[in-house]
Design a protein around this motif. Structure first.
Motif, PDB file in Angstrom:
ATOM      1  N   TYR A  39      17.496   0.381 -12.405  1.00 19.73           N
ATOM      2  CA  TYR A  39      18.085   1.179 -13.481  1.00 19.73           C
ATOM      3  C   TYR A  39      17.295   2.485 -13.676  1.00 19.73           C
ATOM      4  O   TYR A  39      17.864   3.573 -13.791  1.00 19.73           O
ATOM      5  N   ILE A  40      15.981   2.348 -13.696  1.00 19.57           N
ATOM      6  CA  ILE A  40      15.124   3.529 -13.913  1.00 19.57           C
ATOM      7  C   ILE A  40      15.270   4.517 -12.758  1.00 19.57           C
ATOM      8  O   ILE A  40      15.332   5.731 -12.954  1.00 19.57           O
ATOM      9  N   LYS A  41      15.352   3.949 -11.567  1.00 15.61           N
ATOM     10  CA  LYS A  41      15.527   4.794 -10.378  1.00 15.61           C
ATOM     11  C   LYS A  41      16.886   5.517 -10.435  1.00 15.61           C
ATOM     12  O   LYS A  41      16.981   6.714 -10.180  1.00 15.61           O
ATOM     13  N   THR A  77       1.030 -12.123 -15.083  1.00 10.78           N
ATOM     14  CA  THR A  77      -0.280 -12.273 -14.438  1.00 10.78           C
ATOM     15  C   THR A  77      -0.599 -10.999 -13.652  1.00 10.78           C
ATOM     16  O   THR A  77       0.247 -10.118 -13.517  1.00 10.78           O
ATOM     17  N   MET A  78      -1.822 -10.968 -13.114  1.00 12.81           N
ATOM     18  CA  MET A  78      -2.191  -9.821 -12.273  1.00 12.81           C
ATOM     19  C   MET A  78      -1.320  -9.775 -11.013  1.00 12.81           C
ATOM     20  O   MET A  78      -1.007  -8.699 -10.516  1.00 12.81           O
ATOM     21  N   GLU A  79      -0.879 -10.924 -10.543  1.00 13.62           N
ATOM     22  CA  GLU A  79       0.037 -10.939  -9.381  1.00 13.62           C
ATOM     23  C   GLU A  79       1.339 -10.222  -9.758  1.00 13.62           C
ATOM     24  O   GLU A  79       1.891  -9.478  -8.959  1.00 13.62           O
ATOM     25  N   ASP A  80       1.811 -10.480 -10.966  1.00  9.53           N
ATOM     26  CA  ASP A  80       3.027  -9.783 -11.410  1.00  9.53           C
ATOM     27  C   ASP A  80       2.790  -8.276 -11.441  1.00  9.53           C
ATOM     28  O   ASP A  80       3.648  -7.491 -11.044  1.00  9.53           O
ATOM     29  N   PHE A  81       1.611  -7.885 -11.931  1.00  6.54           N
ATOM     30  CA  PHE A  81       1.330  -6.446 -11.981  1.00  6.54           C
ATOM     31  C   PHE A  81       1.311  -5.860 -10.571  1.00  6.54           C
ATOM     32  O   PHE A  81       1.907  -4.801 -10.316  1.00  6.54           O
ATOM     33  N   ASP A  82       0.629  -6.567  -9.656  1.00  3.69           N
ATOM     34  CA  ASP A  82       0.554  -6.064  -8.277  1.00  3.69           C
ATOM     35  C   ASP A  82       1.945  -5.951  -7.672  1.00  3.69           C
ATOM     36  O   ASP A  82       2.252  -4.988  -6.963  1.00  3.69           O
ATOM     37  N   GLN A  83       2.766  -6.929  -7.987  1.00  2.13           N
ATOM     38  CA  GLN A  83       4.144  -6.892  -7.480  1.00  2.13           C
ATOM     39  C   GLN A  83       4.896  -5.696  -8.078  1.00  2.13           C
ATOM     40  O   GLN A  83       5.617  -4.983  -7.369  1.00  2.13           O
ATOM     41  N   LEU A  84       4.694  -5.481  -9.375  1.00  2.00           N
ATOM     42  CA  LEU A  84       5.340  -4.337 -10.032  1.00  2.00           C
ATOM     43  C   LEU A  84       4.951  -3.032  -9.331  1.00  2.00           C
ATOM     44  O   LEU A  84       5.801  -2.203  -8.992  1.00  2.00           O
ATOM     45  N   LEU A  85       3.652  -2.866  -9.101  1.00  2.00           N
ATOM     46  CA  LEU A  85       3.167  -1.639  -8.474  1.00  2.00           C
ATOM     47  C   LEU A  85       3.804  -1.457  -7.094  1.00  2.00           C
ATOM     48  O   LEU A  85       4.268  -0.361  -6.734  1.00  2.00           O
ATOM     49  N   GLU A  86       3.855  -2.549  -6.356  1.00  2.00           N
ATOM     50  CA  GLU A  86       4.450  -2.496  -5.024  1.00  2.00           C
ATOM     51  C   GLU A  86       5.940  -2.132  -5.084  1.00  2.00           C
ATOM     52  O   GLU A  86       6.431  -1.321  -4.309  1.00  2.00           O
ATOM     53  N   GLU A  87       6.617  -2.755  -6.025  1.00  2.00           N
ATOM     54  CA  GLU A  87       8.077  -2.520  -6.120  1.00  2.00           C
ATOM     55  C   GLU A  87       8.374  -1.105  -6.615  1.00  2.00           C
ATOM     56  O   GLU A  87       9.383  -0.509  -6.239  1.00  2.00           O
ATOM     57  N   HIS A  89       6.433   1.460  -5.929  1.00  6.01           N
ATOM     58  CA  HIS A  89       6.162   2.306  -4.762  1.00  6.01           C
ATOM     59  C   HIS A  89       7.257   2.196  -3.706  1.00  6.01           C
ATOM     60  O   HIS A  89       7.622   3.189  -3.088  1.00  6.01           O
ATOM     61  N   SER A  90       7.785   0.985  -3.529  1.00  2.00           N
ATOM     62  CA  SER A  90       8.804   0.839  -2.490  1.00  2.00           C
ATOM     63  C   SER A  90      10.083   1.586  -2.859  1.00  2.00           C
ATOM     64  O   SER A  90      10.910   1.868  -1.999  1.00  2.00           O
ATOM     65  N   ARG A  91      10.254   1.897  -4.136  1.00  4.08           N
ATOM     66  CA  ARG A  91      11.413   2.709  -4.547  1.00  4.08           C
ATOM     67  C   ARG A  91      11.053   4.196  -4.616  1.00  4.08           C
ATOM     68  O   ARG A  91      11.771   4.994  -5.229  1.00  4.08           O
ATOM     69  N   ASP A  92       9.883   4.532  -4.078  1.00  4.60           N
ATOM     70  CA  ASP A  92       9.463   5.917  -4.059  1.00  4.60           C
ATOM     71  C   ASP A  92       9.239   6.458  -5.473  1.00  4.60           C
ATOM     72  O   ASP A  92       9.543   7.608  -5.768  1.00  4.60           O
ATOM     73  N   MET A  93       8.750   5.588  -6.336  1.00  4.26           N
ATOM     74  CA  MET A  93       8.399   6.024  -7.683  1.00  4.26           C
ATOM     75  C   MET A  93       6.894   5.813  -7.875  1.00  4.26           C
ATOM     76  O   MET A  93       6.215   5.289  -6.988  1.00  4.26           O
ATOM     77  N   LYS A  94       6.389   6.256  -9.031  1.00  6.76           N
ATOM     78  CA  LYS A  94       4.957   6.126  -9.327  1.00  6.76           C
ATOM     79  C   LYS A  94       4.785   5.366 -10.635  1.00  6.76           C
ATOM     80  O   LYS A  94       5.672   5.380 -11.489  1.00  6.76           O
TER      81      LYS A  94
END
Ligand code: TEU
Ligand code: CA
Length: 553
Positions: A39-41, A77-87, A89-94
């Motif tokens: 949605y944000i993208k 969890t921190m895993e969720d955060f890491d996943q968020l960061l990855e996802e 980035h994979s959408r070409d966002m920051k």
């Protein structure tokens, strides 16, 4: 240009608690954010600022951090955060995170140690003082009401808290404190985040000696911004902070710099002496006040915003915003959320968004979410609201009168759950939401607006893509037109090749805009009303809250 992405970005601010719940416990969370990244993208925004998601007892919804390197259980969890960061980035966002360095939670181990005894090695990490004649060390008032000091029985001293009693201020004068903070900041940088919004950064330096505020009205406690906001010497801290942390990373830094004036901008964001990319300044929002100044003064607004636009021209950068999680909804304050809900939401949007700077949108702003009026104080959450209610009751003010103030000014106005659809609880949660949803979600929601090309959301999408397509909206020079006009906010953006006109009527009356150049409807790029075809004209008749953007050349 090296920093181009930071200047060309469009930011989207997420208040995670109220954005999207993924597991039915009624609280927004990181998996919920992940669900909504498309949605944000799709909106066209490309930098996400997420409000604090660290471990916290939640006295001030995460702005009271008890562990800088852990995630709040409610959020995941921190895993969720890491996943968020990855996802992201994979959408070409920051993704930029919220750094809260002025204070910690009183449940942070640093404070627990500091409070344990007067001789504790961390005693000086916070600001402890003896009382004066059985009272607080000075007469400073907390930003959230009451004294800025809390008494600690165990060690018979008081500690300073500029914000809530559960947010003791760190002592930035102590080198070990600064070292410890820089370590945590570098830990996040190494994780690969794309930058920071730096919370309450103008408050880190306190007036030496912590003197009393002048008190001609003999109040119990006195508003004390003059003693802890934008104090002399703060730039030594800011420079060191930058040098020791983010100076060697390609990250976006946005300081929350309440109290900073346009003529000091060089020291904050200037080419030579700046410490960060941009700052959120509050002069424009300060013009509106539920109690003392309820109506928007358009002439003043133009003065303030133009001062920042011109002050930073060629030497610094603005962060543009009209809403955040600390302010009521703009359509309910500056705009008109009844008769001109759609028109005023979109006119306010065009007014600020196309200036020079990096614009930020606060969740829900893009669908015109409004203020809320809950009947009971129990329906409210904000620590500042609760304090206000208690203190006003103590003064003998009637329930209803206090509620009126809260309805107009409370920070919870912007913290009700995001309105995704007309399903129960607005599609925010399948459980019981931590804060009630604004009852108007049946009509104001994302789903309805996605289908409607005349919706506020569709307007935002067109506006964002226009800004992205035309460089002049990022880099062009800003010039104000009609400074004295009491209804119209109009300005041009001029680049090497292009010149654009942004004209908005910010009033509930028709307005006539007289230009010293001509525009024609074939060069109309954006509007929130149907505009009849017209040949080159220098006089434009505008309906209430009408907004138009033209190419001039
Ligand atoms: O706000 C800090 C702050 O100084 C605000 O009170 C600001 O002065 C005001 O909005 C200007 O009108 C930040 C966070 O944004 C807020 O949510 C926190 O409660 C606060 O810091 C404490 O961490
Ligand atoms: Ca949840």
């Amino acid at each position: 240009m090296e920093k181009a992405w930071r200047r060309e970005a469009v930011g989207y601010q997420i208040y995670p608690r109220s954005f999207q719940d993924s597991n039915g416990d009624g609280i927004g969370d990181l998996q919920g954010v992940i669900e909504r990244l498309d949605y944000i993208k799709d909106l066209g925004t490309d930098v996400i600022w997420i409000c604090p998601m660290y471990k916290s007892p939640n006295d001030d919804n995460g702005y009271d951090i008890s562990d800088y390197q852990d995630i709040m259980e409610d959020f995941g969890t921190m895993e969720d955060f890491d996943q968020l960061l990855e996802e992201v980035h994979s959408r070409d966002m920051k993704l930029i995170i919220d750094l809260v360095l002025n204070h910690t939670s009183d449940e942070h181990p640093w404070f627990v140690e500091s409070a344990s005894s007067k001789d504790d090695p961390k005693r000086d990490w916070y600001i402890w003082r003896d009382g004066k004649g059985g009272k607080e060390p000075n007469n400073w008032e907390s930003i959230f009401g009451g004294s800025a000091w809390k008494y600690d029985e165990k060690t018979d001293q008081y500690f300073l808290h500029v914000f809530s009693t559960k947010q003791p201020d760190l002592n930035w004068e102590n080198e070990e404190v600064r070292d410890a903070l820089y370590d945590t900041v570098n830990w996040w940088l190494d994780k690969g985040i794309d930058g920071f919004r730096i919370d309450a950064i103008s408050h880190i330096k306190k007036r030496p000696g912590l003197p009393d505020m002048p008190n001609p009205k003999k109040k119990k406690y006195v508003s004390s911004f003059d003693m802890h906001m934008n104090q002399k010497g703060i730039h030594t801290f800011l420079q060191e902070f930058k040098d020791r942390t983010y100076s060697n990373y390609d990250v976006m830094t946005v300081g929350e710099a309440n109290g900073v004036k346009a003529d000091e901008a060089e020291l904050w964001v200037g080419k030579e002496n700046g410490k960060m990319d941009m700052i959120f300044q509050f002069e424009h929002l300060g013009l509106w006040d539920a109690e003392t100044n309820p109506d928007l003064d358009i002439v003043e607004l133009k003065k303030v915003l133009s001062r920042w636009q011109k002050g930073l021209e060629g030497n610094g950068w603005n962060a543009l915003f009209i809403e955040n999680h600390d302010k009521p909804r703009v359509v309910s304050t500056w705009g008109d959320d009844k008769e001109y809900w759609k028109e005023s939401s979109t006119a306010m949007a065009a007014m600020y968004f196309l200036m020079q700077g990096t614009p930020f949108i606060y969740q829900g702003q893009e669908i015109g979410m409004t203020n809320v009026q809950f009947p009971s104080i129990e329906d409210y959450d904000d620590v500042a609201v609760k304090n206000l209610y208690r203190l006003k009751r103590e003064e003998g003010v009637k329930h209803q009168d206090i509620m009126e103030i809260i309805w107009a000014s409370s920070r919870d106005n912007s913290r009700t759950p995001m309105q995704w659809s007309d399903e129960e609880n607005s599609g925010f949660t399948t459980g019981t939401p931590w804060m009630k949803v604004n009852p108007n979600y049946k009509t104001i929601n994302v789903k309805a607006q996605e289908k409607d090309e005349h919706s506020i959301l569709s307007f935002y999408k067109r506006m964002i893509s226009l800004k992205k397509e035309e460089d002049v909206f990022t880099y062009g020079i800003y010039d104000l037109l009609l400074p004295e006009d009491e209804q119209i906010y109009a300005y041009t953006r001029t680049g090497e090749k292009d010149k654009m006109l942004v004209v908005t009527n910010l009033s509930t009356e028709d307005a006539v805009c007289e230009l010293d150049f001509k525009v024609s409807s074939e060069n109309l790029l954006l509007s929130n009303h149907a505009v009849e075809a017209h040949t080159p004209e220098s006089v434009l008749s505008l309906k209430p809250y009408e907004a138009r953007v033209y190419r001039v050349k």
